[in-house]
Design a protein around this motif. Structure first.
Motif, PDB file in Angstrom:
ATOM      1  N   MET A  65      -9.504   0.754   7.039  1.00  0.00           N
ATOM      2  CA  MET A  65      -8.726   1.711   6.262  1.00  0.00           C
ATOM      3  C   MET A  65      -7.400   1.097   5.821  1.00  0.00           C
ATOM      4  SD  MET A  65     -10.482   4.466   5.863  1.00  0.00           S
ATOM      5  CE  MET A  65      -9.237   5.669   5.403  1.00  0.00           C
ATOM      6  N   ALA A  66      -6.767   0.347   6.697  1.00  0.00           N
ATOM      7  CA  ALA A  66      -5.488  -0.270   6.354  1.00  0.00           C
ATOM      8  C   ALA A  66      -5.656  -1.271   5.213  1.00  0.00           C
ATOM      9  CB  ALA A  66      -4.889  -0.947   7.584  1.00  0.00           C
ATOM     10  N   ARG A  67      -6.692  -2.084   5.283  1.00  0.00           N
ATOM     11  CA  ARG A  67      -6.910  -3.072   4.213  1.00  0.00           C
ATOM     12  C   ARG A  67      -7.160  -2.393   2.873  1.00  0.00           C
ATOM     13  NH1 ARG A  67      -9.862  -5.746   8.324  1.00  0.00           N
ATOM     14  NH2 ARG A  67     -11.845  -4.939   7.515  1.00  0.00           N
ATOM     15  N   HIS A  68      -7.828  -1.270   2.910  1.00  0.00           N
ATOM     16  CA  HIS A  68      -8.141  -0.564   1.668  1.00  0.00           C
ATOM     17  C   HIS A  68      -6.941   0.186   1.101  1.00  0.00           C
ATOM     18  CE1 HIS A  68     -10.904   1.449  -1.154  1.00  0.00           C
ATOM     19  NE2 HIS A  68     -10.183   2.536  -0.948  1.00  0.00           N
ATOM     20  N   LEU A  69      -6.125   0.772   1.964  1.00  0.00           N
ATOM     21  CA  LEU A  69      -5.091   1.699   1.513  1.00  0.00           C
ATOM     22  C   LEU A  69      -3.715   1.077   1.331  1.00  0.00           C
ATOM     23  CD1 LEU A  69      -6.057   4.779   3.697  1.00  0.00           C
ATOM     24  CD2 LEU A  69      -6.316   4.573   1.219  1.00  0.00           C
ATOM     25  N   GLU A  70      -3.363   0.107   2.132  1.00  0.00           N
ATOM     26  CA  GLU A  70      -2.002  -0.433   2.045  1.00  0.00           C
ATOM     27  C   GLU A  70      -1.671  -0.987   0.667  1.00  0.00           C
ATOM     28  OE1 GLU A  70      -1.858  -3.031   5.409  1.00  0.00           O
ATOM     29  OE2 GLU A  70      -1.056  -1.467   6.740  1.00  0.00           O
ATOM     30  N   PRO A  71      -2.600  -1.664  -0.025  1.00  0.00           N
ATOM     31  CA  PRO A  71      -2.269  -2.125  -1.385  1.00  0.00           C
ATOM     32  C   PRO A  71      -2.023  -0.991  -2.373  1.00  0.00           C
ATOM     33  CG  PRO A  71      -4.156  -3.333  -0.501  1.00  0.00           C
ATOM     34  CD  PRO A  71      -3.915  -2.174   0.409  1.00  0.00           C
ATOM     35  N   GLN A  72      -2.407   0.233  -2.010  1.00  0.00           N
ATOM     36  CA  GLN A  72      -2.241   1.369  -2.919  1.00  0.00           C
ATOM     37  C   GLN A  72      -0.940   2.124  -2.677  1.00  0.00           C
ATOM     38  OE1 GLN A  72      -5.852   3.594  -3.976  1.00  0.00           O
ATOM     39  NE2 GLN A  72      -6.925   2.519  -2.345  1.00  0.00           N
ATOM     40  N   GLY A  73      -0.086   1.599  -1.815  1.00  0.00           N
ATOM     41  CA  GLY A  73       1.212   2.220  -1.595  1.00  0.00           C
ATOM     42  C   GLY A  73       1.169   3.476  -0.758  1.00  0.00           C
ATOM     43  N   VAL A  74       0.126   3.617   0.047  1.00  0.00           N
ATOM     44  CA  VAL A  74      -0.039   4.785   0.903  1.00  0.00           C
ATOM     45  C   VAL A  74       0.565   4.497   2.270  1.00  0.00           C
ATOM     46  CG1 VAL A  74      -1.753   6.240   2.050  1.00  0.00           C
ATOM     47  CG2 VAL A  74      -2.098   5.541  -0.320  1.00  0.00           C
ATOM     48  N   THR A  75       1.193   5.492   2.873  1.00  0.00           N
ATOM     49  CA  THR A  75       1.725   5.349   4.225  1.00  0.00           C
ATOM     50  C   THR A  75       0.655   5.760   5.228  1.00  0.00           C
ATOM     51  OG1 THR A  75       3.944   5.860   3.439  1.00  0.00           O
ATOM     52  CG2 THR A  75       3.566   6.031   5.806  1.00  0.00           C
ATOM     53  N   LEU A  76       0.457   4.928   6.262  1.00  0.00           N
ATOM     54  CA  LEU A  76      -0.568   5.189   7.252  1.00  0.00           C
ATOM     55  C   LEU A  76       0.035   5.765   8.525  1.00  0.00           C
ATOM     56  CD1 LEU A  76      -2.774   1.980   6.903  1.00  0.00           C
ATOM     57  CD2 LEU A  76      -2.996   4.165   5.713  1.00  0.00           C
ATOM     58  N   SER A  77      -0.677   6.721   9.095  1.00  0.00           N
ATOM     59  CA  SER A  77      -0.324   7.284  10.394  1.00  0.00           C
ATOM     60  C   SER A  77      -1.494   6.986  11.326  1.00  0.00           C
ATOM     61  CB  SER A  77      -0.071   8.789  10.294  1.00  0.00           C
ATOM     62  OG  SER A  77       0.208   9.341  11.562  1.00  0.00           O
ATOM     63  N   GLN A  78      -1.404   5.898  12.080  1.00  0.00           N
ATOM     64  CA  GLN A  78      -2.525   5.495  12.930  1.00  0.00           C
ATOM     65  C   GLN A  78      -2.492   6.264  14.248  1.00  0.00           C
ATOM     66  OE1 GLN A  78      -3.001   1.300  13.560  1.00  0.00           O
ATOM     67  NE2 GLN A  78      -4.722   1.567  14.966  1.00  0.00           N
ATOM     68  N   GLU A  79      -3.616   6.845  14.592  1.00  0.00           N
ATOM     69  CA  GLU A  79      -3.745   7.600  15.831  1.00  0.00           C
ATOM     70  C   GLU A  79      -4.371   6.692  16.892  1.00  0.00           C
ATOM     71  OE1 GLU A  79      -5.729  11.281  14.958  1.00  0.00           O
ATOM     72  OE2 GLU A  79      -4.328  11.747  13.337  1.00  0.00           O
ATOM     73  N   HIS A  80      -3.576   6.352  17.904  1.00  0.00           N
ATOM     74  CA  HIS A  80      -3.996   5.400  18.932  1.00  0.00           C
ATOM     75  C   HIS A  80      -3.320   5.759  20.248  1.00  0.00           C
ATOM     76  CE1 HIS A  80      -5.273   1.530  20.569  1.00  0.00           C
ATOM     77  NE2 HIS A  80      -4.062   1.431  21.096  1.00  0.00           N
ATOM     78  N   PRO A  81      -4.015   5.722  21.351  1.00  0.00           N
ATOM     79  CA  PRO A  81      -5.418   5.324  21.555  1.00  0.00           C
ATOM     80  C   PRO A  81      -6.427   6.431  21.273  1.00  0.00           C
ATOM     81  CG  PRO A  81      -4.434   5.874  23.653  1.00  0.00           C
ATOM     82  CD  PRO A  81      -3.329   6.003  22.623  1.00  0.00           C
ATOM     83  N   ASP A  82      -5.965   7.687  21.182  1.00  0.00           N
ATOM     84  CA  ASP A  82      -6.892   8.807  21.028  1.00  0.00           C
ATOM     85  C   ASP A  82      -6.747   9.459  19.661  1.00  0.00           C
ATOM     86  OD1 ASP A  82      -7.861   8.611  23.717  1.00  0.00           O
ATOM     87  OD2 ASP A  82      -6.008   9.583  24.388  1.00  0.00           O
TER      88      ASP A  82
END
Length: 230
Positions: A65-82
């Motif tokens: 998801m990061a590889r696909h979205l980061e070039p599009q200027g989207v901010t990611l909220s990664q849910e980890h570990p759960d």
């Protein structure tokens, strides 16, 4: 605090188990409909309303998801570990979304008709609404099983019951999230409180909507976009 939504959260963290083998090695939002990833169909609707920020939560295959979205200027909220479910995920992303009400949208549906986010924005009335959900009459909800999620009164207030399917797009006030003690929880918890207070509202979508949560939905969605459904 502003009462006008100017940020959107796209939900894309789930495991996509209903997709079977299609999500064994990739996240459901990267499954393609007419050659375009599901998340990109949602992003096109989000970008059309030009919000100040677009946030996408990730968990399953977060690296893809990061590889696909980061070039599009989207901010990611990664849910980890759960994984945090919709309510917990939205609460975790609030520092990225800012104050005030926000749009949220699921990434496993295809809309044929006007942009649901624009319709929600035009109808939003924060004086009487804590949430405004885009709902779809069951006759216009393709590849969706069940009698629906809500009924709507003449003023637009929602109650639980058959008739309208929640389409996965809404405007919602987020203050109530702080009152829920669990780390992972559904936005249904917030909706239930809003319903009790008479502040849960809906709109009926005038177009056609397709659930792409299972493999058959891909074919139906492609037929819909190709004009094979009325």
């Amino acid at each position: 605090m502003t009462n006008t939504p100017n940020a959107i959260m796209l939900f894309a963290a789930g495991f996509g188990t209903r997709m079977g083998a299609l999500t064994r090695d990739r996240p459901k939002p990267l499954i393609e409909v007419e050659g375009v990833a599901l998340v990109d169909h949602a992003l096109a609707l989000a970008k059309d309303i030009a919000p100040a920020s677009i946030v996408v939560n990730t968990h399953y295959h977060a690296d893809q998801m990061a590889r696909h979205l980061e070039p599009q200027g989207v901010t990611l909220s990664q849910e980890h570990p759960d994984i945090l479910d919709t309510g917990g995920g939205l609460r975790a992303a609030l520092p990225l979304l800012g104050d005030g009400p926000v749009f949220t949208m699921n990434t496993d549906a295809i809309w044929s008709g006007p942009n649901p986010l624009r319709l929600l924005s035009a109808a939003w009335d924060p004086a009487q609404m804590d949430a405004l959900l885009m709902c779809v009459p069951t006759a216009s909800a393709l590849d969706h099983a069940g009698p629906g999620d809500f009924t709507m009164d003449p003023k637009g207030r929602l109650n639980r019951g058959p008739g309208l399917v929640y389409g996965g797009a809404q405007i919602i006030k987020t203050e109530g999230l702080a009152e829920i003690p669990e780390l992972a929880f559904s936005l249904n918890r917030l909706w239930d409180a809003m319903e009790r207070n008479g502040r849960l509202f809906g709109l009926s979508y005038p177009g056609t909507w397709c659930d792409v949560g299972h493999p058959g939905g891909i074919r139906t969605a492609e037929a819909l976009l190709g004009g094979d459904h009325v």
